[in-house]
Design a protein around this motif. Structure first.
Motif, PDB file in Angstrom:
ATOM      1  N   GLN A  41      21.093 -53.041  28.258  1.00 25.60           N
ATOM      2  CA  GLN A  41      21.092 -53.914  27.029  1.00 25.60           C
ATOM      3  C   GLN A  41      19.733 -54.423  26.527  1.00 25.60           C
ATOM      4  OE1 GLN A  41      23.561 -57.193  28.282  1.00 25.60           O
ATOM      5  NE2 GLN A  41      25.139 -55.813  28.999  1.00 25.60           N
ATOM      6  N   LEU A  42      18.758 -54.536  27.570  1.00 29.04           N
ATOM      7  CA  LEU A  42      17.335 -54.828  27.160  1.00 29.04           C
ATOM      8  C   LEU A  42      16.740 -53.904  26.147  1.00 29.04           C
ATOM      9  CD1 LEU A  42      15.126 -56.855  27.159  1.00 29.04           C
ATOM     10  CD2 LEU A  42      14.262 -55.470  29.166  1.00 29.04           C
ATOM     11  N   ALA A  43      16.841 -52.734  26.447  1.00 25.97           N
ATOM     12  CA  ALA A  43      16.323 -51.669  25.479  1.00 25.97           C
ATOM     13  C   ALA A  43      17.210 -51.525  24.105  1.00 25.97           C
ATOM     14  CB  ALA A  43      16.475 -50.301  26.016  1.00 25.97           C
TER      15      ALA A  43
ATOM     16  N   ARG B 273      28.201 -48.625  26.471  1.00 24.04           N
ATOM     17  CA  ARG B 273      28.175 -47.631  25.294  1.00 24.04           C
ATOM     18  C   ARG B 273      28.873 -48.219  24.105  1.00 24.04           C
ATOM     19  NH1 ARG B 273      29.807 -41.816  28.139  1.00 24.04           N
ATOM     20  NH2 ARG B 273      27.900 -41.660  29.394  1.00 24.04           N
ATOM     21  N   ALA B 274      29.907 -49.168  24.434  1.00 23.04           N
ATOM     22  CA  ALA B 274      30.729 -49.659  23.593  1.00 23.04           C
ATOM     23  C   ALA B 274      29.815 -50.750  22.860  1.00 23.04           C
ATOM     24  CB  ALA B 274      31.891 -50.532  24.135  1.00 23.04           C
TER      25      ALA B 274
ATOM     26  N   ALA C  47      26.682 -50.510  22.599  1.00 21.96           N
ATOM     27  CA  ALA C  47      25.313 -49.887  21.756  1.00 21.96           C
ATOM     28  C   ALA C  47      26.159 -49.285  20.406  1.00 21.96           C
ATOM     29  CB  ALA C  47      25.073 -48.653  22.641  1.00 21.96           C
ATOM     30  N   ALA C  48      27.286 -48.918  20.805  1.00 19.18           N
ATOM     31  CA  ALA C  48      28.086 -48.305  19.267  1.00 19.18           C
ATOM     32  C   ALA C  48      28.285 -49.503  18.226  1.00 19.18           C
ATOM     33  CB  ALA C  48      29.483 -47.824  19.876  1.00 19.18           C
ATOM     34  N   ALA C  49      28.545 -50.510  19.061  1.00 13.93           N
ATOM     35  CA  ALA C  49      29.070 -51.934  17.886  1.00 13.93           C
ATOM     36  C   ALA C  49      27.378 -52.172  17.496  1.00 13.93           C
ATOM     37  CB  ALA C  49      29.403 -52.856  18.688  1.00 13.93           C
ATOM     38  N   VAL C  50      26.409 -52.313  18.116  1.00 16.99           N
ATOM     39  CA  VAL C  50      25.179 -52.664  17.583  1.00 16.99           C
ATOM     40  C   VAL C  50      24.953 -51.818  16.522  1.00 16.99           C
ATOM     41  CG1 VAL C  50      22.728 -52.942  18.123  1.00 16.99           C
ATOM     42  CG2 VAL C  50      24.270 -54.042  19.448  1.00 16.99           C
ATOM     43  N   VAL C  51      24.870 -50.370  16.847  1.00 14.34           N
ATOM     44  CA  VAL C  51      24.514 -49.425  15.748  1.00 14.34           C
ATOM     45  C   VAL C  51      25.158 -49.355  14.419  1.00 14.34           C
ATOM     46  CG1 VAL C  51      24.206 -47.035  15.376  1.00 14.34           C
ATOM     47  CG2 VAL C  51      23.602 -47.560  17.487  1.00 14.34           C
ATOM     48  N   LEU C  52      26.412 -49.741  14.698  1.00 20.11           N
ATOM     49  CA  LEU C  52      27.364 -49.796  13.407  1.00 20.11           C
ATOM     50  C   LEU C  52      26.965 -51.039  12.649  1.00 20.11           C
ATOM     51  CD1 LEU C  52      30.774 -48.814  14.849  1.00 20.11           C
ATOM     52  CD2 LEU C  52      29.712 -47.484  13.324  1.00 20.11           C
ATOM     53  N   ALA C  53      26.473 -52.169  13.583  1.00 24.29           N
ATOM     54  CA  ALA C  53      26.608 -53.416  12.666  1.00 24.29           C
ATOM     55  C   ALA C  53      25.016 -53.112  11.930  1.00 24.29           C
ATOM     56  CB  ALA C  53      25.939 -54.478  13.703  1.00 24.29           C
TER      57      ALA C  53
END
Length: 494
Positions: A18-20, A341-342, A344-350
């Motif tokens: 999460q930090l990364a 992963r969920a 990470a996917a949410a952050v990338v989509l945002a």
């Protein structure tokens, strides 16, 4: 007890991921907001132009096709893949494309950097290194090929250091990174050289009985990496091209990014260096001998060449992370499967949605403040083909279809040509200016208005000033021209 430890490791692994993730998202958002800063280098213009040429011709250049002084001379674009990526991004989204591409690569590099450090260090310590690295890299965070190689630099060095920490050889799959790096940027040579100290560190700390087998595995890895670096359109010649840059001798210190570190004013590099020295002296932090050699080598590079500060910033902390963790008593956190992963996917989509939304609010364009836009417009009207230009103007000339005398491809022109041109434009050797004007049958000059050569040509018979603004001045060869106290500017109608 076993369940408790497993749960703790899993929680730490998730926090590490999460930090990364948040570091990468923060860096990307910051660079997107200040995106025009990524376009501050005129070299971006010619990099995209070369990428467009490669796309159009479906081939990589083998000879120079841009300048009039070196046209037809052998030239390899070892950054061809990065140039194609920037050119494709520009075709798709205008200047937003290169900004987004560069910001994403830099963000990924810092996310990987944070992930690797957080495996050894506390979050607070990791963030200190992340902030310091970002500040040291900041002057060179530009939409140019080297930033697309940043994630590979971090992953490659991290892989070598991790193997050395475990007293093992790196996984052979890692050599795929060097193959990609060799097509993106000439800095892959540093990656190859770093194999040697990493292998030495692993061997020194390994059991004596295991050293021979370990040495053979490292040697095999090095050989595979070398062969992988030849997987470019130019084969092993890509190595020779990189060596050509490093052998420019007296020319390198004349280029801003290759100059030695300047401590005349207090800057991030000096602050970080002093804090690091102070910490080591206060707490008695010691490194193993080979890690000391690694760190001193990185520091020497950063002191000798300003552009190497980014290598020190991204590699240095990886070198000292494990010893620092042992010194502070921090237990290493193993990578945990099932990272968020969920999330990470949410952050990338945002971030993707934010990028699309920002395109209607943010506009990006190269900084033309020091670019001779108006002067080149006048130059093209004059329809001249042999123009002596300022070094910094070369990239813009290429992007506008005007053949330059010299440009940022210093390895093409060579040490003597570059040094002679610098001595001519700065009048360190005035005879050089007149020799270049004669030897290359120069029809006009396009030099900075405040340069010494421009001031001299104002008072030289046979040269007429036909255009001048705050950035650039054009002098036209005109046999009948006679100098006066204040040279007259020929009007456009004359």
């Amino acid at each position: 007890m076993t369940l408790s430890v497993t749960h703790t490791d899993a929680s730490a692994g998730r926090a590490q991921a999460q930090l990364a993730l948040w570091v990468g998202a923060a860096v990307y958002a910051l660079l997107l907001i200040s995106g025009n800063r990524l376009l501050n280098d005129p070299d971006t213009l010619w990099q995209i132009t070369v990428g467009q040429w490669i796309i159009d011709h479906r081939a990589v250049p083998e000879v120079d096709v841009y300048s009039f002084t070196m046209r037809g001379a052998p030239w390899m674009s070892t950054q061809w893949l990065a140039q194609v990526a920037f050119a494709a991004a520009y075709r798709i989204a205008g200047w937003t494309g290169p900004v987004v591409l560069a910001a994403a690569a830099i963000a990924l590099a810092f996310a990987l950097f944070a992930r690797m450090l957080s495996r050894h260090l506390r979050d607070s310590t990791t963030l200190v290194f992340v902030v310091a690295a970002f500040l040291l890299c900041l002057p060179h965070l530009l939409a140019r090929p080297h930033v697309l190689a940043f994630p590979i630099l971090v992953a490659w060095i991290g892989g070598l250091i991790d193997a050395a920490d475990r007293r093992e050889a790196p996984p052979f799959a890692l050599v795929l990174l060097i193959a990609l790096w060799a097509n993106l940027h000439g800095g892959f040579v540093f990656g190859l050289f770093f194999i040697a100290p990493a292998a030495l560190d692993a061997l020194v700390n390994a059991d004596a009985s295991a050293r021979r087998g370990l040495a053979l595995r490292w040697a095999l890895f090095a050989a595979l990496a070398l062969v992988a670096s030849w997987c470019t359109p130019y084969g092993w010649n890509a190595l020779l091209a990189s060596q050509k840059i490093l052998s420019l001798g007296q020319a390198l210190p004349l280029i801003v990014e290759w100059k030695a570190a300047d401590f005349q004013g207090l800057g991030p590099f000096e602050i970080c260096l002093l804090i690091a020295i102070g910490f080591a002296l206060l707490h008695g932090f010691a490194l193993p001998p080979v890690r000391i050699l690694m760190l001193l080598g990185l520091l020497h590079m950063a002191l000798a060449q300003a552009r190497a500060a980014e290598i020190l910033a991204l590699v240095g902390p990886l070198v000292i992370a494990a010893p620092l963790a042992r010194f502070s008593g921090t237990a290493p956190v193993p990578p945990v499967a099932g990272s968020p992963r969920a999330l990470a996917a949410a952050v990338v989509l945002a971030l993707g949605a934010g990028t699309i939304a920002s395109m209607s609010m943010l506009s990006y364009a190269p900084n033309m403040r020091g670019t001779p836009v108006a002067a080149v417009t006048e130059l093209k009207r004059l329809n001249l083909t042999r123009v002596l230009n300022d070094y910094d103007f070369g990239g813009y000339l290429i992007s506008t279809g005007v053949a330059p005398f010299i440009d940022g491809r210093t390895e093409l022109y060579g040490e003597k040509f570059f040094v002679d041109h610098n001595a001519a434009s700065g009048l360190m050797e005035p005879d050089n200016l007149f020799r270049l004007l004669k030897d290359y049958d120069i029809e006009a000059t396009l030099l900075r208005t405040q340069s010494a050569a421009t001031k001299l040509l104002d008072h030289v018979d046979g040269w007429q000033k036909v255009y001048a603004d705050d950035i650039a001045t054009i002098h036209l060869r005109k046999p009948g021209a006679r100098h006066v106290v204040e040279p007259a500017v020929q009007s456009r109608g004359n």
